[in-house]
Scaffold this motif. Structure first.
Motif, PDB file in Angstrom:
ATOM      1  N   LEU A 260       0.820  -1.206   0.000  1.00 49.32           N
ATOM      2  CA  LEU A 260       0.000   0.000   0.000  1.00 49.32           C
ATOM      3  C   LEU A 260       0.858   1.261   0.000  1.00 49.32           C
ATOM      4  O   LEU A 260       0.495   2.263  -0.612  1.00 49.32           O
ATOM      5  N   SER A 261       2.011   1.183   0.654  1.00 45.58           N
ATOM      6  CA  SER A 261       2.884   2.354   0.732  1.00 45.58           C
ATOM      7  C   SER A 261       3.468   2.731  -0.627  1.00 45.58           C
ATOM      8  O   SER A 261       3.963   3.848  -0.806  1.00 45.58           O
ATOM      9  N   ASP A 264       0.852   5.015  -4.395  1.00 43.33           N
ATOM     10  CA  ASP A 264       0.836   6.369  -4.956  1.00 43.33           C
ATOM     11  C   ASP A 264       1.956   6.536  -5.986  1.00 43.33           C
ATOM     12  O   ASP A 264       1.738   7.070  -7.078  1.00 43.33           O
ATOM     13  N   LYS A 317      -4.598   2.897  10.398  1.00 40.91           N
ATOM     14  CA  LYS A 317      -3.684   3.921   9.878  1.00 40.91           C
ATOM     15  C   LYS A 317      -2.319   3.361   9.523  1.00 40.91           C
ATOM     16  O   LYS A 317      -1.722   3.765   8.523  1.00 40.91           O
ATOM     17  N   THR A 318      -1.806   2.434  10.312  1.00 43.92           N
ATOM     18  CA  THR A 318      -0.423   1.995  10.106  1.00 43.92           C
ATOM     19  C   THR A 318      -0.303   0.745   9.249  1.00 43.92           C
ATOM     20  O   THR A 318       0.680   0.580   8.532  1.00 43.92           O
ATOM     21  N   LEU A 321      -3.092   1.808   5.981  1.00 41.77           N
ATOM     22  CA  LEU A 321      -2.889   3.151   5.429  1.00 41.77           C
ATOM     23  C   LEU A 321      -4.204   3.784   4.973  1.00 41.77           C
ATOM     24  O   LEU A 321      -4.282   4.462   3.952  1.00 41.77           O
ATOM     25  N   GLY A 322      -5.252   3.500   5.725  1.00 39.95           N
ATOM     26  CA  GLY A 322      -6.548   4.083   5.432  1.00 39.95           C
ATOM     27  C   GLY A 322      -7.405   3.285   4.479  1.00 39.95           C
ATOM     28  O   GLY A 322      -8.566   3.635   4.252  1.00 39.95           O
ATOM     29  N   TYR A 323      -6.882   2.172   3.902  1.00 37.72           N
ATOM     30  CA  TYR A 323      -7.649   1.370   2.947  1.00 37.72           C
ATOM     31  C   TYR A 323      -8.465   0.297   3.676  1.00 37.72           C
ATOM     32  O   TYR A 323      -8.475  -0.864   3.271  1.00 37.72           O
ATOM     33  N   GLU A 383      -0.706  -7.892   5.296  1.00 40.72           N
ATOM     34  CA  GLU A 383      -1.504  -7.277   6.356  1.00 40.72           C
ATOM     35  C   GLU A 383      -1.725  -8.247   7.527  1.00 40.72           C
ATOM     36  O   GLU A 383      -1.713  -7.827   8.689  1.00 40.72           O
TER      37      GLU A 383
END
Length: 534
Positions: A260-261, A264, A317-318, A321-323, A383
């Protein structure tokens, strides 16, 4: 100029990789006209490949291209696309469902597909052996086959047609009777080299390297499949999956195989797209499975303490990451029909957790430790592994010494679902549009050892069993919804499992891939209409 340079660079890398791998190379094969080889990153390596026995996404991801169900999920009205069945109709009393089967379908060995295959699969595989079918088809008494294209399912108790329809994509993978009848189905060699009716034939599995599927030229779908081959390249390291995508060595990484990081950044790489569509019928749930045979965990106050020790906001959050969204119970909040927020909740509260452990009879020892546990995070997703590390630390904060016991996929399934060699396990369970499909199996008692993704923690509550059984035979939709909301309240109160988060996935796809995310279960569907542009 920058996009052009990036394209040239990927092509150069692809050429170099193919040269290194020589004539047997898989990753760099040129596309045949109208066909081509789709190369897919696979971060786990299931050895049991029979979706009729193990209805899990890890198995479907690969074998759904070979073995087909009666119907697949669809974005179209009604939510289903006919595959091996072209129609289905329920009786008014709910005691029978009649399936009309597709004509002219051949198994990969040339044998005609018929209603005998469906009857055999239902009575000999789905009902007695399948992790989900055991509960769903508990009241299936017989399957009549008045002709080769008709299968009539007879139930001893009313069976809601909506439930059957919702379940078809997951539970109805059909096996060839002529290869399985009279054999030990669980150990049949075809489980490792499946023969189906799907758009792709089984090729080979080279452990640690790849799975290869090849085009079925006799497929019933006119003009399909579009691809020549599919290669699932084993890349358990997600960073490797991301770099392979950027190098042009892999066309697709699904199930959030790219960290996830990195999303973007990789979403800005020319020629790659981040896709979130195609997972709508695959809501994953981060779940703590509990072995209720362990003395400490058999006590409700201990389970409540563990629930209070988990900081869900931190996890969202960690790790995600919001997903993801915080879970309140076994039905995710994004389900529009069955979900209720009216359940007991367990806010993050270390002092409350410690007090509950004291009340349960587990005071801190001289070193601050109350007792120890074995913690088994499922290895399928980063995860689940990351949450395992987090949970170990969270439990340490309340005096529980959790020791992580790592396994590969096969070892984890055996340890948790056959040997019961765990105290806590981290599971990525799946909600599939109806609690009866794959949720109640996590809660109902009486599951024999060896059934993956089921209640193997030994939890037993006769009242909860009664709710599950009643909902399974209730035809009235409103009454079914009310029963499942009651179930959510009971589960949140007694915590047979602990639901932590609900999350969806992302795919990263080359813009050369066509026919992406064409249905709500796309990554685990047959990819007959998926192709590669030239």
């Amino acid at each position: 100029m920058v996009p052009m340079l990036a394209t040239i660079s990927r092509r150069s890398l692809l050429t170099g990789t193919a040269a290194l791998l020589g004539s047997t190379a898989l990753w760099g094969r040129a596309h045949a006209a109208g066909g081509g080889r789709l190369i897919v990153a696979a971060d786990s390596e299931p050895r049991q490949l029979n979706p009729a026995i193990v209805a899990s996404n890890g198995v479907f991801f690969i074998t759904s291209k070979v073995i087909e169900p009666l119907a697949e999920a669809s974005y179209a009205p009604g939510g289903l696309r006919p595959l091996l069945a072209t129609g289905w109709e329920g009786s008014e009393d709910g005691h029978s469902v009649t399936f009309t089967l597709r004509e002219g379908v051949l198994w990969h060995d040339g044998t005609p597909f018929s209603s005998a295959d469906v009857a055999f699969s239902a009575m000999e595989v789905w009902k007695p052996l399948q992790n989900i079918g055991r509960a769903l088809f508990a009241n299936l008494e017989a399957v009549e086959t008045p002709d080769p294209l008709t299968a009539v399912f007879r139930f001893s108790q009313p069976m809601p047609l909506q439930l059957i329809a919702n379940a078809l994509p997951v539970v109805s993978s059909v096996l060839p009777k002529h290869l399985y009848a009279g054999t030990d189905i669980a150990t049949n060699p075809a489980n490792a080299a499946p023969i189906g009716t799907g758009p792709f034939r089984w090729g080979k599995h080279r452990p640690g390297e790849y799975y290869l599927l090849s085009r079925n030229d006799s497929y019933w779908g006119e003009g399909l499949p579009l691809l020549d081959d599919i290669v699932f390249r084993v890349l358990p390291d997600r960073a490797a999956a991301a770099s392979s995508l950027e190098a042009g060595e892999v066309h697709l990484a699904a199930f959030s195989a790219v960290p996830l990081s990195d999303l973007d950044r990789i979403g800005r790489v020319p020629g790659l797209e981040v896709v979130t569509k195609g997972y709508e019928a695959l809501t994953y749930q981060l779940t703590v499975e509990i072995n209720h045979r362990t003395e400490a965990l058999s006590k409700l106050k201990v389970r409540q303490a563990i629930a209070h020790a988990i900081d869900r906001d931190f996890v969202l959050k960690t790790i995600f990451l919001g997903y993801a969204e915080a879970a309140t119970g076994p039905v995710p909040a994004n389900d529009p029909t069955f979900y209720t927020p009216d359940v007991a909740t367990y806010p993050f509260d270390i002092e409350t957790a410690k007090a509950l452990l004291d009340e349960a009879g587990y005071p801190e020892g001289p070193d601050g430790t109350r007792f120890g546990l074995r913690l088994l995070p499922a290895p399928y997703f980063s995860e689940t592994r990351q949450f395992g590390d987090y949970l170990r630390q969270a439990l340490a904060a309340i005096g529980i010494d959790a020791r992580i016991v790592p396994h590969d996929a096969a070892g984890h399934i055996r340890a948790v679902y056959t040997d019961h060699a765990f105290d806590l396990a981290i599971a990525p369970t799946v909600f599939r549009a109806d609690p009866a499909i794959s949720t109640t199996i996590l809660l109902r008692s009486g599951m024999p050892p060896g059934v993956p993704f089921s209640n193997q923690g030994g939890y037993a509550d006769p009242e909860l069993d009664a709710v599950i059984d009643e909902a399974l035979v209730t035809l009235d939709p409103a009454a079914r919804v009310a029963l499942y909301k009651k179930l959510q309240r009971m589960v949140a109160a007694d915590l047979p499992i602990i639901n932590v988060a609900d999350w969806s996935f992302t795919s990263v796809v080359s813009d050369k891939v066509t026919g992406v995310a064409t249905n709500p279960r796309w990554v685990v569907s047959n990819w007959a209409d998926t192709g590669l542009s030239q």
